[in-house]
Write an enzyme that holds these catalytic residues in place. Structure first.
Site, PDB file in Angstrom:
ATOM      1  N   GLY A  49       0.776  -1.240   0.000  1.00  0.00           N
ATOM      2  CA  GLY A  49       0.000   0.000   0.000  1.00  0.00           C
ATOM      3  C   GLY A  49       0.802   1.280   0.000  1.00  0.00           C
ATOM      4  O   GLY A  49       0.335   2.314  -0.471  1.00  0.00           O
ATOM      5  N   GLU A 104       4.205   4.037   6.020  1.00  0.00           N
ATOM      6  CA  GLU A 104       2.997   3.209   5.890  1.00  0.00           C
ATOM      7  C   GLU A 104       1.882   4.048   5.255  1.00  0.00           C
ATOM      8  O   GLU A 104       1.825   5.262   5.426  1.00  0.00           O
ATOM      9  CB  GLU A 104       2.616   2.707   7.300  1.00  0.00           C
ATOM     10  CG  GLU A 104       1.316   1.948   7.420  1.00  0.00           C
ATOM     11  CD  GLU A 104       1.276   0.601   6.729  1.00  0.00           C
ATOM     12  OE1 GLU A 104       1.472   0.578   5.507  1.00  0.00           O
ATOM     13  OE2 GLU A 104       0.988  -0.412   7.398  1.00  0.00           O
ATOM     14  N   ASP A 105       0.982   3.381   4.535  1.00  0.00           N
ATOM     15  CA  ASP A 105      -0.109   4.119   3.887  1.00  0.00           C
ATOM     16  C   ASP A 105      -1.159   4.566   4.906  1.00  0.00           C
ATOM     17  O   ASP A 105      -1.567   5.721   4.925  1.00  0.00           O
ATOM     18  CB  ASP A 105      -0.755   3.270   2.776  1.00  0.00           C
ATOM     19  CG  ASP A 105      -1.207   1.885   3.229  1.00  0.00           C
ATOM     20  OD1 ASP A 105      -0.962   1.500   4.397  1.00  0.00           O
ATOM     21  OD2 ASP A 105      -1.804   1.158   2.414  1.00  0.00           O
ATOM     22  N   ASP A 108      -4.920   1.904  11.097  1.00  0.00           N
ATOM     23  CA  ASP A 108      -6.314   1.691  11.466  1.00  0.00           C
ATOM     24  C   ASP A 108      -6.323   1.237  12.932  1.00  0.00           C
ATOM     25  O   ASP A 108      -6.274   2.050  13.848  1.00  0.00           O
ATOM     26  CB  ASP A 108      -6.859   0.650  10.481  1.00  0.00           C
ATOM     27  CG  ASP A 108      -8.346   0.389  10.611  1.00  0.00           C
ATOM     28  OD1 ASP A 108      -9.070   1.276  11.064  1.00  0.00           O
ATOM     29  OD2 ASP A 108      -8.787  -0.715  10.243  1.00  0.00           O
ATOM     30  N   LYS A 136      -6.464   6.688  10.963  1.00  0.00           N
ATOM     31  CA  LYS A 136      -7.854   6.531  11.429  1.00  0.00           C
ATOM     32  C   LYS A 136      -7.805   6.312  12.939  1.00  0.00           C
ATOM     33  O   LYS A 136      -7.978   5.195  13.428  1.00  0.00           O
ATOM     34  CB  LYS A 136      -8.510   5.334  10.729  1.00  0.00           C
ATOM     35  CG  LYS A 136      -8.770   5.578   9.260  1.00  0.00           C
ATOM     36  CD  LYS A 136      -9.883   4.693   8.704  1.00  0.00           C
ATOM     37  CE  LYS A 136      -9.380   3.357   8.271  1.00  0.00           C
ATOM     38  NZ  LYS A 136     -10.353   2.599   7.454  1.00  0.00           N
ATOM     39  N   PHE A 157     -13.736   3.304   4.951  1.00  0.00           N
ATOM     40  CA  PHE A 157     -12.783   2.507   4.190  1.00  0.00           C
ATOM     41  C   PHE A 157     -12.457   3.280   2.911  1.00  0.00           C
ATOM     42  O   PHE A 157     -13.364   3.723   2.203  1.00  0.00           O
ATOM     43  CB  PHE A 157     -13.355   1.128   3.863  1.00  0.00           C
ATOM     44  CG  PHE A 157     -12.316   0.184   3.318  1.00  0.00           C
ATOM     45  CD1 PHE A 157     -11.486  -0.516   4.178  1.00  0.00           C
ATOM     46  CD2 PHE A 157     -12.151   0.041   1.949  1.00  0.00           C
ATOM     47  CE1 PHE A 157     -10.511  -1.367   3.675  1.00  0.00           C
ATOM     48  CE2 PHE A 157     -11.174  -0.805   1.439  1.00  0.00           C
ATOM     49  CZ  PHE A 157     -10.349  -1.513   2.312  1.00  0.00           C
ATOM     50  N   VAL A 158     -11.165   3.448   2.632  1.00  0.00           N
ATOM     51  CA  VAL A 158     -10.766   4.289   1.490  1.00  0.00           C
ATOM     52  C   VAL A 158      -9.896   3.517   0.506  1.00  0.00           C
ATOM     53  O   VAL A 158      -9.234   2.536   0.878  1.00  0.00           O
ATOM     54  CB  VAL A 158     -10.018   5.560   1.968  1.00  0.00           C
ATOM     55  CG1 VAL A 158     -10.934   6.467   2.764  1.00  0.00           C
ATOM     56  CG2 VAL A 158      -8.756   5.211   2.764  1.00  0.00           C
ATOM     57  N   ASP A 164      -5.811  -0.282  -1.739  1.00  0.00           N
ATOM     58  CA  ASP A 164      -6.623  -1.158  -2.587  1.00  0.00           C
ATOM     59  C   ASP A 164      -7.898  -1.630  -1.901  1.00  0.00           C
ATOM     60  O   ASP A 164      -8.053  -1.544  -0.676  1.00  0.00           O
ATOM     61  CB  ASP A 164      -5.808  -2.403  -2.960  1.00  0.00           C
ATOM     62  CG  ASP A 164      -5.680  -3.374  -1.782  1.00  0.00           C
ATOM     63  OD1 ASP A 164      -5.361  -2.920  -0.660  1.00  0.00           O
ATOM     64  OD2 ASP A 164      -5.929  -4.577  -1.977  1.00  0.00           O
ATOM     65  N   ARG A 170      -5.500   0.767  -6.658  1.00  0.00           N
ATOM     66  CA  ARG A 170      -4.252   1.401  -6.198  1.00  0.00           C
ATOM     67  C   ARG A 170      -3.841   2.525  -7.143  1.00  0.00           C
ATOM     68  O   ARG A 170      -3.140   3.448  -6.747  1.00  0.00           O
ATOM     69  CB  ARG A 170      -3.119   0.370  -6.143  1.00  0.00           C
ATOM     70  CG  ARG A 170      -3.320  -0.737  -5.120  1.00  0.00           C
ATOM     71  CD  ARG A 170      -2.006  -1.496  -4.943  1.00  0.00           C
ATOM     72  NE  ARG A 170      -2.192  -2.790  -4.304  1.00  0.00           N
ATOM     73  CZ  ARG A 170      -2.287  -2.985  -2.991  1.00  0.00           C
ATOM     74  NH1 ARG A 170      -2.226  -1.960  -2.178  1.00  0.00           N
ATOM     75  NH2 ARG A 170      -2.443  -4.197  -2.498  1.00  0.00           N
TER      76      ARG A 170
HETATM   77  P1  5GP Z   1      -4.236  -2.036  11.060  1.00  0.00           P
HETATM   78  O1  5GP Z   1      -3.308  -3.156  11.395  1.00  0.00           O
HETATM   79  O2  5GP Z   1      -3.752  -0.676  11.527  1.00  0.00           O
HETATM   80  O3  5GP Z   1      -5.641  -2.307  11.519  1.00  0.00           O
HETATM   81  O4  5GP Z   1      -4.391  -2.003   9.512  1.00  0.00           O
HETATM   82  C1  5GP Z   1      -3.397  -1.577   8.699  1.00  0.00           C
HETATM   83  C2  5GP Z   1      -3.623  -2.125   7.304  1.00  0.00           C
HETATM   84  O5  5GP Z   1      -5.017  -2.371   7.033  1.00  0.00           O
HETATM   85  C3  5GP Z   1      -3.183  -1.102   6.303  1.00  0.00           C
HETATM   86  O6  5GP Z   1      -1.813  -1.245   5.998  1.00  0.00           O
HETATM   87  C4  5GP Z   1      -4.083  -1.409   5.135  1.00  0.00           C
HETATM   88  O7  5GP Z   1      -3.521  -2.473   4.388  1.00  0.00           O
HETATM   89  C5  5GP Z   1      -5.367  -1.931   5.757  1.00  0.00           C
HETATM   90  N1  5GP Z   1      -6.379  -0.870   5.878  1.00  0.00           N
HETATM   91  C6  5GP Z   1      -6.861  -0.308   7.001  1.00  0.00           C
HETATM   92  N2  5GP Z   1      -7.776   0.629   6.727  1.00  0.00           N
HETATM   93  C7  5GP Z   1      -7.876   0.674   5.374  1.00  0.00           C
HETATM   94  C8  5GP Z   1      -8.654   1.457   4.461  1.00  0.00           C
HETATM   95  O8  5GP Z   1      -9.458   2.332   4.803  1.00  0.00           O
HETATM   96  N3  5GP Z   1      -8.456   1.203   3.139  1.00  0.00           N
HETATM   97  C9  5GP Z   1      -7.585   0.272   2.675  1.00  0.00           C
HETATM   98  N4  5GP Z   1      -7.496   0.098   1.356  1.00  0.00           N
HETATM   99  N5  5GP Z   1      -6.833  -0.490   3.509  1.00  0.00           N
HETATM  100  C10 5GP Z   1      -6.979  -0.280   4.847  1.00  0.00           C
END
Ligand code: 5GP
Length: 194
Positions: A49, A104-105, A108, A136, A157-158, A164, A170
Site C-alpha cells: 500500500g 505506511e499508507d 487503522d 484513522k 474505508f478508502v 486497494d 491502487r
Molecule cells: P491495522 O493493522 O492498523 O488495523 O491495519 C493496517 C492495514 O489495514 C493497512 O496497511 C491497510 O492495508 C489496511 N487498511 C486499514 N484501513 C484501510 C482502508 O481504509 N483502506 C484500505 N485500502 N486499507 C486499509
C-alpha cells in the site's frame, strides 16, 4: 475529475484530491529532510500500500537516503485486520546504526504497525520513527507512536493512491471512500472490533 475511468459505483466520494495529497507529501518531505539533515536515513516502505506514497515522498526529501521494504499480512477479512500479524518480507539490508523511518499508507487498529515497529527495532537501528499518510485514530486498538502524519481520516474505508480493495484501485490518483455495504460476493464486512 479523475484521469482513471472506474466502472465500480462503490468507489464514492473523493476525500483527498491529487493537489491536497501532493501539497502534504511535499511538506512531509521537507520536514523529514530538515529533521534528518546529515544523518544516515533509511526509509522502510510497507508493501504494498505505501509504494505510491513512498515514491512521491522520497522525491520530496532533500539529501541522501536509502530505501528498503518490509511486507506483513494479517489473517482475516479483506477490509480489516484480525489482530494476528506475520512477516512476509523482512529487510533486505542491515540498518544497524542507521536512522530508520517506517513509511505506511494507513493506520487503522495499529496492530500491523505495532508489529512492524518491533520487528524493525530488532535490527537495531540508531533511531526508529514512523511516517503514515492516513490515520484513522478513532479505530485504534493498540497505541503506536506516529512521528509524521499526512491526514487524519474519519472511520471510512478508502481506496486510491496505493490503497486497494481486493487488489484494485491502487492506481487512482486521489483518495476515495469505498462503500462496502453495497458490495456482494467477496467477504467485505464492515470493520468491527473483534
Ligand atoms: P491495522 O493493522 O492498523 O488495523 O491495519 C493496517 C492495514 O489495514 C493497512 O496497511 C491497510 O492495508 C489496511 N487498511 C486499514 N484501513 C484501510 C482502508 O481504509 N483502506 C484500505 N485500502 N486499507 C486499509
Amino acid at each position: 475529475m479523475s484521469i482513471i475511468a472506474i466502472d465500480d459505483e462503490r468507489v464514492g466520494e473523493r476525500l483527498l484530491s491529487i493537489e491536497q495529497i501532493a501539497q502534504r507529501v511535499k511538506e512531509l518531505g521537507q520536514q523529514i529532510g530538515n529533521d534528518y539533515r546529515g544523518r544516515d536515513l533509511v526509509l522502510i516502505g510497507v508493501l504494498t500500500g505505501s509504494v505510491v506514497f513512498l515514491s512521491d515522498l522520497i522525491r520530496s526529501i532533500p539529501g541522501n537516503l536509502e530505501v528498503d521494504f518490509v511486507a506483513a499480512a494479517s489473517y482475516g477479512a479483506v477490509t480489516h485486520s484480525s489482530g494476528v500479524v506475520r512477516i512476509l518480507k523482512d529487510l533486505s539490508h542491515p540498518i544497524l546504526s542507521k536512522d530508520a523511518l517506517i513509511v505506511e499508507d494507513i493506520v487503522d487498529t495499529g496492530l500491523t504497525l505495532a508489529y512492524l515497529i518491533d520487528r524493525v527495532a530488532s535490527h537495531q537501528p540508531a533511531s526508529l520513527a514512523t511516517c503514515v499518510l492516513l490515520n484513522k485514530s478513532a479505530r485504534r486498538r493498540v497505541p503506536v507512536d506516529l512521528n509524521y502524519v499526512g491526514f487524519e481520516l474519519p472511520d471510512r474505508f478508502v481506496v486510491g493512491y496505493g490503497l486497494d480493495y481486493a487488489g484494485r484501485y491502487r492506481n487512482l490518483p486521489s483518495i476515495h471512500v469505498y462503500n462496502l455495504e453495497e458490495s456482494s460476493g467477496i467477504e467485505c464486512r464492515r470493520p468491527s472490533a473483534d
